[in-house]
Scaffold this active site. Structure first.
Site: not given
Ligand code: ARG
Length: 453
Positions: A20, A107, A152-153, A274, A280, A282, A287, A314, A319, A322
């Protein structure tokens, strides 16, 4: 470290699947701190001689300085950060290093290091959230009285203020901060001294190590302490919830930055171009904040599924706790910082917001409410009358407050010219004075309250 009972070394793939160190080296600071607290306590308790403990403690400082200067090597033969640090300690101070691991197992060591790491992650996240919140409050204050369409919607519903809309996100972020704080309060007990699973016969002072590491006290059950990872799951849960809030805000920025909405212009610093379409701008950062919420949720699910079938205590599966936590912390840190930068630097097109708020018959509810209040019309009937008024406005291609009184009276004679005072978007938002409502004065009061003023 454990080769005494073996005649042969591990297969190469065994080494690789077992190791690890490539990821848990991120916990080196916590590992050193926990070891120093442990050995200091062993000396106080007379389990290790004072001079040996002093040598070990100084040696651990040397190892830390080496990590700081040269990084932590990916030495797969040493499995993990705990073994690596001990090996480095032995290289620095010789066989006395072997006394450090008295009354300790990897442990309880890993459970302690990981709690310390998650606790630091929570503290960093809360600092970052405070900066995001400050940005939200500043922009909300600036736009406390600026009208925008509320949806709304995703249909124009009623006018609200931009300040009110931003303050909705303040509420979410403030709740997220309390979730992190709650997780921190619950996890802040120290597993050190639980040893492998059963505790130890050495006369430890677990309260002392706990206090030295900033914990509120020792964990109460050795089996639980080495085998549960609910503290990490709780952190991931808070993070996932927070990322969902950030994702909704990011989604709104993506929508708002689009040409049909045109509600916001992201600064150059938070936009990308772009390679083929020169016009553009963006909203890539927004995003990606939206996208990262998916990955962060995946981190939460990953650890939950890892833990679900494990018997006490354990198992090595643990392990795998993480990588999702580390990944989550990185993704969330970037997301919060990016959202903060976007909010601080965005230009809100309040003229455009106002124009759309005025064009969507968003004050229709205000007309219906007026009929109820001033003409004692039952709400359902008022709703119907207002629907006809909207249809008339549509036919005339005007806003609701531009429909001539004669036209309104033709729909219902109880309407008189006082109605115009409620049909503007400004009058509409100013009237929403119920606690938590969008009236600009309410928004300003909410901002003051959020700042503790
Ligand atoms: N690298 C291990 C982990 O992260 C440390 C604990 C190892 N314990 C053991 N009994 N093999 O979980």
């Amino acid at each position: 470290m454990w080769g005494g009972r073996f005649a042969e070394g591990p297969a190469a793939v065994m080494r690789e699947i077992n190791a690890s160190i490539p990821f848990d080296k991120r916990m080196w600071r916590q590992d050193i701190a926990a070891s120093k607290a442990h050995v200091a306590m062993l000396a106080t308790q007379g389990v290790v001689a004072q001079e040996d403990a002093a040598a070990i403690s100084a040696g651990l400082d040397t190892v830390a300085a080496d990590y700081e200067a040269n990084g932590v090597p990916d030495d797969l033969t040493l499995e993990d950060i705990h073994m690596l640090s001990e090996a480095k300690l032995a290289a620095a101070i010789g066989p006395v290093a072997g006394r450090l691991h008295t009354a300790r197992s990897r442990n309880d060591q890993v459970a302690t290091d990981f709690r310390l790491w998650v606790r630091d992650a929570i503290d960093q996240t809360r600092t970052a959230l405070a900066a995001l919140d400050a940005a939200l409050l500043a922009r909300a204050e600036q736009h406390a009285g600026d009208v925008m369409p509320g949806f709304t919607h995703l249909q124009s519903a009623q006018p609200v203020t931009l300040g009110h809309h931003l303050m909705a996100y303040h509420e979410m972020i403030a709740r997220d901060a309390t979730r992190f704080a709650d997780a921190r309060a619950r996890m802040n007990l120290c597993p050190l001294g639980s040893a492998a699973l059963a505790g130890t016969g050495f006369p430890l002072d677990r309260h002392a190590t706990a206090a030295a590491l900033g914990f509120d006290g020792p964990t109460r059950n050795s089996l639980d302490a080495v085998s549960d990872r609910d503290f990490a799951i709780e952190y991931l849960t808070a993070a996932a919830q927070c990322s969902l809030h950030l994702s909704r805000l990011a989604e709104e920025f993506v929508l708002w930055a689009s040409q049909p909405f045109g509600f916001v212009a992201l600064s150059d610093q938070w936009s990308t171009g772009s390679s083929i379409m020169p016009q553009k701008r963006n909203p890539d950062a927004a995003e990606l904040v939206r996208g990262h919420a998916g990955r962060i949720t995946g981190c939460l699910v990953s650890l939950m599924v890892t833990m679900k079938g494990l018997p006490l205590a354990y198992s090595k599966d643990m392990q795998d706790d993480k990588p999702p936590v580390f990944e989550c912390h990185d993704l969330l840190g970037l997301s919060i910082a990016a959202m903060t930068g976007m909010i601080e630097s965005a230009t809100f097109r309040t003229d455009r917001m106002r124009a759309l708020a005025e064009s969507g018959y968003a004050t229709a509810t205000d007309l219906a409410d007026w009929l109820v209040r001033e003409a004692n019309v039952p709400f359902r009937e008022a709703h119907h009358i207002t629907g006809r008024a909207v249809a008339r406005a549509e036919a005339l291609a005007v806003t609701l407050d531009q429909v001539p009184l004669a036209d309104l009276k033709a729909i219902d004679p109880r309407i008189d010219d006082r109605v115009y005072s409620v049909l503007s978007v400004d009058a509409s938002v100013a009237s929403r004075t119920s606690f938590g409502g969008t009236a600009p004065d309410n928004v300003r009061a909410a901002i003051r309250a959020a700042r503790g003023e």
